[in-house]
Design a protein around this motif. Structure first.
Motif, PDB file in Angstrom:
ATOM      1  N   SER A 287       0.631  -1.265   0.034  1.00 41.92           N
ATOM      2  CA  SER A 287       0.025  -0.037   0.061  1.00 41.92           C
ATOM      3  C   SER A 287       0.826   1.244   0.255  1.00 41.92           C
ATOM      4  N   CYS A 339      -7.584  -5.148  -4.572  1.00 41.29           N
ATOM      5  CA  CYS A 339      -8.596  -6.109  -4.560  1.00 41.29           C
ATOM      6  C   CYS A 339      -8.635  -6.482  -2.948  1.00 41.29           C
ATOM      7  N   SER A 361       1.404  -8.896   4.122  1.00 41.47           N
ATOM      8  CA  SER A 361       1.215  -9.715   2.919  1.00 41.47           C
ATOM      9  C   SER A 361       1.651 -10.886   3.257  1.00 41.47           C
ATOM     10  N   GLU A 364      -0.151 -13.137   5.508  1.00 40.64           N
ATOM     11  CA  GLU A 364      -1.435 -13.766   4.802  1.00 40.64           C
ATOM     12  C   GLU A 364      -1.213 -14.870   3.927  1.00 40.64           C
ATOM     13  N   GLN A 381      10.877  -5.295   4.796  1.00 42.57           N
ATOM     14  CA  GLN A 381      10.632  -6.278   3.700  1.00 42.57           C
ATOM     15  C   GLN A 381      11.736  -7.186   3.690  1.00 42.57           C
TER      16      GLN A 381
HETATM   17  C1  UDX Z   1       4.191  -1.525   5.210  1.00 40.14           C
HETATM   18  C2  UDX Z   1       5.364  -2.618   5.739  1.00 40.14           C
HETATM   19  O1  UDX Z   1       6.078  -3.099   4.349  1.00 40.14           O
HETATM   20  C3  UDX Z   1       5.079  -3.491   6.336  1.00 40.14           C
HETATM   21  O2  UDX Z   1       5.868  -4.695   6.596  1.00 40.14           O
HETATM   22  C4  UDX Z   1       4.514  -2.887   7.748  1.00 40.14           C
HETATM   23  O3  UDX Z   1       4.490  -3.900   9.019  1.00 40.14           O
HETATM   24  C5  UDX Z   1       3.526  -2.028   7.312  1.00 40.14           C
HETATM   25  O4  UDX Z   1       3.840  -1.029   6.321  1.00 40.14           O
HETATM   26  P1  UDX Z   1       2.455  -2.102   3.482  1.00 40.14           P
HETATM   27  O5  UDX Z   1       2.988  -1.784   2.166  1.00 40.14           O
HETATM   28  O6  UDX Z   1       1.166  -1.662   3.431  1.00 40.14           O
HETATM   29  O7  UDX Z   1       3.234  -2.017   4.599  1.00 40.14           O
HETATM   30  O8  UDX Z   1       2.347  -3.801   3.139  1.00 40.14           O
HETATM   31  P2  UDX Z   1       1.606  -5.110   4.090  1.00 40.14           P
HETATM   32  O9  UDX Z   1       1.983  -5.051   5.309  1.00 40.14           O
HETATM   33  O10 UDX Z   1       1.705  -6.350   3.340  1.00 40.14           O
HETATM   34  O11 UDX Z   1       0.051  -4.630   4.063  1.00 40.14           O
HETATM   35  C6  UDX Z   1      -0.706  -4.236   2.991  1.00 40.14           C
HETATM   36  C7  UDX Z   1      -2.149  -4.661   3.354  1.00 40.14           C
HETATM   37  O12 UDX Z   1      -3.073  -4.357   2.273  1.00 40.14           O
HETATM   38  C8  UDX Z   1      -2.438  -6.170   3.370  1.00 40.14           C
HETATM   39  O13 UDX Z   1      -3.089  -6.470   4.607  1.00 40.14           O
HETATM   40  C9  UDX Z   1      -2.986  -6.607   2.109  1.00 40.14           C
HETATM   41  O14 UDX Z   1      -3.934  -7.711   2.155  1.00 40.14           O
HETATM   42  C10 UDX Z   1      -3.911  -5.306   1.767  1.00 40.14           C
HETATM   43  N1  UDX Z   1      -4.026  -5.240   0.300  1.00 40.14           N
HETATM   44  C11 UDX Z   1      -2.994  -4.844  -0.471  1.00 40.14           C
HETATM   45  C12 UDX Z   1      -5.147  -5.386  -0.187  1.00 40.14           C
HETATM   46  O15 UDX Z   1      -6.295  -5.548   0.614  1.00 40.14           O
HETATM   47  N2  UDX Z   1      -5.456  -5.391  -1.262  1.00 40.14           N
HETATM   48  C13 UDX Z   1      -4.640  -5.014  -2.320  1.00 40.14           C
HETATM   49  O16 UDX Z   1      -4.865  -5.095  -3.425  1.00 40.14           O
HETATM   50  C14 UDX Z   1      -3.228  -4.929  -1.862  1.00 40.14           C
END
Ligand code: UDX
Length: 464
Positions: A287, A339, A361, A364, A381
């Protein structure tokens, strides 16, 4: 109402999330687990951030806001990150206290503040108001332990070039696999101060809750629990229903309640329904981080050249970087702006996940048994990517060139490694092992289940 009586007896938690998608998601899922056990929950974040949240159908958690002093634009409106975080602390302290006073007048007095560990000032608010204060670590214990050791002066910055880092309970890391704030050390970096500052008062918190599960990080969890006896792991914080292979009869979770999102999602399950089992590479880089135009081109070409079907999340802000000739929808590919990621990852058409290895991610994918192609970019990351490949053995790492770009060939090879070659079998079978362990952790009697029950009991005792 029986539910209400039970909730009133069992307590009311304010759950305060740092304003970022990757931070609110795990706190929302944890909130749902509390609500399910009869605890009242009010989820709170900043006004500007909440104004962007799309409330998905079926969402069940009450949402309230505080101010960060930048109600009309959040962090982007601040002159720099430090100014933003100082304002969040100062204005947040005041508006959180006011919010709790308001909630107290509604007949469901607040007993406890569960705050993102980045927001240490919330513990001071809880103390001032005589409430329980609970620090919620949104990242994993390995990364938290690294930051903790830096904070305590046991790991010195800057890191020594070419000298591997050995910390108790963790594998040996090369400096470049440390979180980016440490590897690319810049004294005074506001995010470095934020991640190290998490531990300034953590020992005073009544509970420390971590967004991980015990079986994932046994050694480091045992070690950190010696330092913080009130540490409990509660993950994986992903929709319970998905952990149960969509068979959950736990209607409480809500049919489509995958949380709040700051981006507008697009329907893609219909497209996935038409793809063969385990045939699709799902690509999503989180995100926050944006990629260069050159990187986007290499990704587009690598995915196309791989010949593998793919579903790619390209946020609105990234779309203009796609090559002009690149088609966003073909028989074998679909590009969406956002999504419901956990739902997509649980779809049987998904064969691998090309991910930036953000912690949510990662968790998940691990919990849903999806092997990963790691393409780490920032923050924690790279550390997560090392653990994915070398410790859990559920993925491969795409190779970056000397300019920090993953070239099309490298991406194609990594996807093939999982989807076509022998190595993929081992990674897939490990992924299934972790999927089962994740489900076990959250189901009745599992490690996270017990920890949540213990925490909830401690809240109930406040109310007898
Ligand atoms: C960042 C860091 O990389 C992460 O490790 C830290 O803990 C928080 O900040 P981000 O880029 O948001 O986070 O990645 P991630 O931690 O993977 O979170 C993204 C979230 O958005 C996930 O829960 C994912 O399921 C959700 N997402 C992403 C969606 O729901 N839809 C999408 O299309 C893409």
């Amino acid at each position: 109402m029986e539910g209400e009586t039970k909730a009133a007896r069992r307590g009311h938690c304010v759950v305060l999330a740092y304003p970022a998608q990757g931070h609110i998601n795990p706190m929302l899922e944890f909130s749902k687990r509390l609500l399910h056990r009869g605890i009242s929950v009010t989820l709170v974040s900043t006004r500007f951030f909440c104004s962007k949240l799309q409330k998905l159908p079926g969402s069940i958690i009450a949402l309230e806001t505080i101010s960060d002093g930048f109600d009309d634009g959040g962090i982007d409106k601040a002159e720099n990150h430090k100014i933003y975080l100082d304002s969040l602390r100062q204005v947040g302290t005041q508006t959180l206290s006011e919010l709790i006073e308001k909630l107290n007048r509604t007949g469901k007095p607040v007993d406890c503040i569960i705050y993102d560990s980045f927001l240490t000032w919330a513990l001071e608010v809880s103390r001032k108001l005589g409430l329980l204060g609970v620090s919620f670590l949104t990242q994993n214990l390995s990364v938290d332990s690294i930051y903790y050791h830096v904070n305590k002066g046991k790991l010195k910055l800057p890191l020594v070039k070419d000298q591997n880092i050995s910390l108790p309970g963790l594998p040996s890391f090369e400096p470049c696999d440390m979180p980016s704030f440490l590897y690319e050390y810049e004294p005074g970096n506001a995010f470095l101060d934020l991640v190290l500052g998490q531990f300034s008062n953590i020992e005073k918190a009544d509970w420390i809750i971590c967004n991980s599960f015990y079986e994932m990080e046994i050694e480091v969890a045992d070690l950190m629990r010696k330092i913080w006896p009130n540490l409990r792991t509660v993950g994986p914080t992903i929709p319970y229903k998905l952990l149960n292979n969509n068979n959950s009869n736990n209607t409480f979770e809500g049919e489509e309640d995958y949380g709040f999102s700051i981006f507008k999602g697009e329907e893609c399950t219909k497209w996935l329904d038409n793809q063969p089992k385990q045939s699709v590479a799902f690509v999503s880089l989180g995100s926050m981080v944006s990629s260069s135009k050159e990187q986007m081109k290499e990704l587009a070409m690598g995915l196309t050249d791989s010949g593998i079907s793919f579903l790619w999340v390209v946020r609105d802000s990234e779309e203009a970087k796609l090559p002009a000739s690149f088609s966003k929808k073909t028989k074998k590919s679909l590009v969406v702006t956002w999504c419901q990621q956990p739902k997509v990852l649980s779809h049987e058409a998904i064969g691998c996940f090309v991910t930036h290895c953000g912690w949510n991610s990662t968790m998940e994918a691990l919990s849903l048994g999806v092997p990963m192609v790691a393409l780490p970019l920032w923050s924690d990351q790279r550390t997560n990517a090392t653990i994915i490949k070398d410790v859990w053995k559920i993925g491969v790492r795409a190779e970056f060139d000397e300019n920090g770009i993953v070239r099309r060939e490298a991406l194609k090879n990594s996807i093939w490694e999982i989807m076509k070659y022998e190595r993929g079998c081992e990674v897939k079978s490990n992924a299934m092992k972790w999927k089962n362990l994740a489900a076990k952790a959250v189901h009745e009697g599992g490690s996270s289940w017990k920890n949540i029950e213990e925490f909830v009991d401690s809240l109930s005792h406040l109310n007898v």
